[in-house]
Motif scaffolding. Structure first.
Motif, mmCIF file in Angstrom:
data_model
loop_
_atom_site.group_PDB
_atom_site.id
_atom_site.type_symbol
_atom_site.label_atom_id
_atom_site.label_comp_id
_atom_site.label_asym_id
_atom_site.label_seq_id
_atom_site.Cartn_x
_atom_site.Cartn_y
_atom_site.Cartn_z
ATOM 1 N N LYS A 124 0.838 -1.189 0.000
ATOM 2 C CA LYS A 124 0.000 0.000 0.000
ATOM 3 C C LYS A 124 0.876 1.243 0.000
ATOM 4 O O LYS A 124 1.901 1.292 0.680
ATOM 5 C CB LYS A 124 -0.897 -0.002 1.231
ATOM 6 N N LYS A 125 0.483 2.233 -0.782
ATOM 7 C CA LYS A 125 1.255 3.465 -0.813
ATOM 8 C C LYS A 125 1.213 4.148 0.548
ATOM 9 O O LYS A 125 0.146 4.263 1.149
ATOM 10 C CB LYS A 125 0.695 4.421 -1.876
ATOM 11 N N TRP B 53 9.079 1.545 -2.972
ATOM 12 C CA TRP B 53 10.412 1.208 -3.479
ATOM 13 C C TRP B 53 10.287 0.645 -4.888
ATOM 14 O O TRP B 53 9.825 -0.467 -5.100
ATOM 15 C CB TRP B 53 11.079 0.194 -2.552
ATOM 16 N N PHE B 54 10.723 1.440 -5.880
ATOM 17 C CA PHE B 54 10.607 1.049 -7.285
ATOM 18 C C PHE B 54 11.938 0.583 -7.874
ATOM 19 O O PHE B 54 12.010 0.286 -9.071
ATOM 20 C CB PHE B 54 10.096 2.236 -8.122
ATOM 21 N N LEU B 55 12.983 0.516 -7.070
ATOM 22 C CA LEU B 55 14.314 0.236 -7.599
ATOM 23 C C LEU B 55 14.669 -1.240 -7.643
ATOM 24 O O LEU B 55 15.750 -1.593 -8.100
ATOM 25 C CB LEU B 55 15.369 0.992 -6.767
ATOM 26 N N GLY B 56 13.800 -2.106 -7.138
ATOM 27 C CA GLY B 56 14.049 -3.544 -7.227
ATOM 28 C C GLY B 56 14.764 -4.100 -6.004
ATOM 29 O O GLY B 56 15.331 -3.376 -5.189
ATOM 30 N N ASP B 57 14.747 -5.421 -5.923
ATOM 31 C CA ASP B 57 15.304 -6.109 -4.759
ATOM 32 C C ASP B 57 16.828 -6.048 -4.722
ATOM 33 O O ASP B 57 17.422 -5.971 -3.639
ATOM 34 C CB ASP B 57 14.852 -7.575 -4.764
ATOM 35 N N VAL B 58 17.471 -6.099 -5.887
ATOM 36 C CA VAL B 58 18.937 -6.078 -5.923
ATOM 37 C C VAL B 58 19.461 -4.738 -5.398
ATOM 38 O O VAL B 58 20.399 -4.697 -4.579
ATOM 39 C CB VAL B 58 19.449 -6.334 -7.355
ATOM 40 N N ILE B 59 18.871 -3.633 -5.847
ATOM 41 C CA ILE B 59 19.297 -2.313 -5.385
ATOM 42 C C ILE B 59 19.016 -2.163 -3.896
ATOM 43 O O ILE B 59 19.806 -1.552 -3.158
ATOM 44 C CB ILE B 59 18.586 -1.195 -6.178
ATOM 45 N N GLY C 50 7.124 -3.409 -3.433
ATOM 46 C CA GLY C 50 7.099 -1.968 -3.222
ATOM 47 C C GLY C 50 7.707 -1.540 -1.914
ATOM 48 O O GLY C 50 7.597 -0.372 -1.530
ATOM 49 N N GLU C 51 8.356 -2.460 -1.202
ATOM 50 C CA GLU C 51 9.025 -2.105 0.039
ATOM 51 C C GLU C 51 10.457 -2.619 0.029
ATOM 52 O O GLU C 51 10.789 -3.569 -0.675
ATOM 53 C CB GLU C 51 8.276 -2.658 1.256
ATOM 54 N N CYS C 52 11.290 -1.979 0.832
ATOM 55 C CA CYS C 52 12.683 -2.400 0.995
ATOM 56 C C CYS C 52 12.918 -2.589 2.484
ATOM 57 O O CYS C 52 13.057 -1.618 3.227
ATOM 58 C CB CYS C 52 13.626 -1.346 0.420
#
Length: 330
Positions: A20-21, A95-101, A180-182
């Motif tokens: 959720k945003k 979080w839109f940068l992905g799991d690796v980032i 969407g989360e880190c």
């Protein structure tokens, strides 16, 4: 079962798998703006100190102490430039940068924080030798050895960071509950090791060294007052050197107190909850943790008039003039 509106999801196409945003309240927006201002202030002040020490080389030649100072302030600069904005983005937005980032970001956090703690230990040891063993300082604390120690410090921090985030590096995104989360979850063993190696052990060394420095500094100050009537050129030079060393020791003591005030809340809470990063207080404790990087240059500016003069020369762009590095700022 009530479903969430697609406009409230980080990835609407993933439906129930999306986070959720985050909803930002007015008070949270004000706090966020303040944190961004602190981040900008941290970057600016530490950059000014690095330029001051590096540019005015004739007045402040590159020595072991200045090399350690530049290394420490460069770490603080990275905290303001990367870690503070990264934590704001991680905790207040999707979080839109992905799991690796995300995994690399967690590694970077551990690397910089561990390197910062190591730098403080090195500076404490440098002041300890300068105050307690001044006759051996020139032979024991050489520029080459200091550079080697700084390199080993960062190498050790890098290896330790691999251990700290090993699970996330092997399997990025293993800790997240939705897209969407880190997030970063550590085990009880990892948290305990981090508490010992990144807090208890270095703090014990720092406190021990500074207690020794404080005792010797007090005795030296009393000796200087008792021989104040002996006025010779040689004694005056030695007295000025001693006063400079005592002032550096005093500044270091204040830096250590501020360091403990900023670091203790995070690690004290980790005694109760090993995985601090998964709690609702995580962002607050982390920002207090990072706030030390903003206070360090402020303390430096408060106790060293030459730094305030250097700032004026930098801000007015006088450093761009030929021969500005030879300007007297003492």
């Amino acid at each position: 079962m009530e479903t969430r509106s697609s406009t409230e999801l980080c990835f609407p196409q993933l439906l129930n798998n999306s986070c959720k945003k985050p909803e930002r309240l007015w008070s949270e927006a004000v706090i966020l703006d303040m944190v961004l201002l602190v981040s900008l202030l941290t970057v600016t002040l530490n950059l000014l100190i690095i330029i001051s020490i590096s540019h005015f080389s004739s007045t402040h030649p590159l020595t072991s102490s200045s090399s350690l100072a530049v290394s420490d302030f460069f770490v603080d600069f990275l905290v303001g430039l990367l870690l503070m904005p990264g934590e704001i983005f991680r905790s207040t937005a999707c979080w839109f940068l992905g799991d690796v980032i995300c995994s690399l970001y967690c590694y970077l956090v551990c690397q910089i924080v561990s390197g910062s703690i190591g730098s403080i230990v090195l500076i404490s040891f440098d002041r300890y030798v300068a105050i307690c063993h001044p006759l051996h300082y020139a032979t024991r604390i050489t520029l080459g050895r200091v550079k080697c120690c700084i390199g080993l410090c960062w190498l050790g921090a890098g290896l330790y960071s691999i251990f700290y985030v090993r699970d996330e590096l092997v399997q990025p995104g293993r800790s997240k509950s939705c897209f969407g989360e880190c997030t970063f979850v550590i085990s009880y063993v990892t948290g305990t090791v981090d508490l010992v190696l990144n807090f208890i052990f270095p703090v014990s060394i720092i406190v021990f060294l500074y207690v020794r420095v404080f005792v010797v500094a007090v005795s030296q100050a009393r000796a200087m007052r008792s021989h104040v009537t002996a006025v010779t050129l040689r004694c005056s030079v030695n007295a000025a050197t001693k006063r400079s060393e005592l002032k550096a020791a005093k500044t270091l003591g204040i830096l250590i107190v501020v360091y403990l005030m900023c670091y203790c809340p995070y690690y004290s809470y980790s005694v109760v909850e090993v995985n601090v990063t998964s709690t609702v207080y995580a962002s607050f404790l982390i920002f207090v943790f990072y706030f030390n990087s903003c206070l360090n240059p402020l303390i430096y500016a408060l106790f060293y008039p030459w730094f305030r003069k250097a700032i004026r020369l930098i801000v007015t762009l006088q450093v761009l003039q030929p021969g500005s590095c030879d300007a007297s700022i003492l």
